[in-house]
Structure formats: C-alpha cells, structure tokens
Design a protein around this motif. Sequence first.
Motif, short mmCIF file in Angstrom:
data_model
loop_
_atom_site.label_atom_id
_atom_site.label_comp_id
_atom_site.label_asym_id
_atom_site.label_seq_id
_atom_site.Cartn_x
_atom_site.Cartn_y
_atom_site.Cartn_z
N MET A 1 -15.73 -41.91 100.37
CA MET A 1 -17.06 -42.47 100.03
C MET A 1 -17.82 -42.66 99.77
N LYS A 2 -18.58 -43.94 99.41
CA LYS A 2 -20.16 -43.82 99.06
C LYS A 2 -20.99 -44.27 100.00
N HIS A 3 -22.23 -43.48 99.81
CA HIS A 3 -23.10 -44.28 100.50
C HIS A 3 -24.84 -44.32 99.06
N VAL A 4 -25.16 -45.55 99.92
CA VAL A 4 -25.82 -46.00 98.72
C VAL A 4 -27.50 -46.50 99.40
N LEU A 5 -28.53 -46.38 99.12
CA LEU A 5 -29.53 -46.70 99.57
C LEU A 5 -30.31 -48.58 98.58
N MET A 6 -30.67 -49.22 99.77
CA MET A 6 -31.03 -50.38 99.42
C MET A 6 -32.71 -50.76 99.63
N GLY A 7 -32.98 -51.13 98.66
CA GLY A 7 -34.93 -51.25 98.90
C GLY A 7 -34.83 -52.94 98.97
N VAL A 8 -35.55 -53.02 99.56
CA VAL A 8 -35.79 -54.47 100.48
C VAL A 8 -37.36 -54.66 100.41
N ALA A 9 -38.20 -55.54 99.69
CA ALA A 9 -39.30 -55.78 99.54
C ALA A 9 -40.14 -56.38 101.61
N LYS A 10 -40.84 -56.31 101.50
CA LYS A 10 -41.57 -57.00 102.87
C LYS A 10 -41.17 -58.18 102.58
N ASN A 11 -40.70 -59.80 103.43
CA ASN A 11 -39.82 -60.92 103.56
C ASN A 11 -39.45 -61.23 102.53
N GLU A 12 -38.41 -60.66 102.41
CA GLU A 12 -37.76 -60.37 101.34
C GLU A 12 -36.00 -60.50 101.73
N ASP A 13 -35.49 -60.97 101.63
CA ASP A 13 -33.74 -60.69 101.50
C ASP A 13 -32.67 -60.59 101.00
N VAL A 14 -33.66 -60.34 99.45
CA VAL A 14 -32.86 -59.93 98.67
C VAL A 14 -32.89 -58.08 98.23
N ALA A 15 -31.85 -56.86 98.05
CA ALA A 15 -32.21 -56.28 97.57
C ALA A 15 -33.00 -55.55 95.86
#
Length: 74
Positions: A1-15
Amino acid sequence: MKHVLMGVAKNEDVASFQQEIEISLSDLTLVMGWEEDEDCLYDYLLTAQQISALEKYCSFELPKDLDFYLTCNS
C-alpha cells in the motif's frame, strides 16, 4: 500500500502537486490518529499539524500555498 500527498491550490479542483511518501504504516497511523485498520484506505484533508509531522517524518518541506490531501494507492 502506497500513500500519496496531493496538493491543490485554493479554489482549484485539480492537484498541482503529487508526491508518494516513504513512511511506515505504523508511523502514518500515529500522525493521522487512525483507530481502525481500514482508516488508511480513505482520503483525508490534512491539518497543519499533520503536514508538519509528515514533513518531519519524511524529511522534506512541502509548498506552503496548497491544501494537502492524503490518499491511498494500493
């Protein structure tokens, strides 16, 4: 099992940021405060405290202008 951090800009829907993290499940459980075995399978919006702890455990610094989510890729 791998865990991933996803960063999303404010008011955006895409990482705009994605990084697999190298941390044991037991350490990740401590950081996240999980109580059930299946808790590691869900997606989470990370708190500032969780982000700081992950930076410490994984020895990296994350961008400061993004909301971070933890997701699981099995």
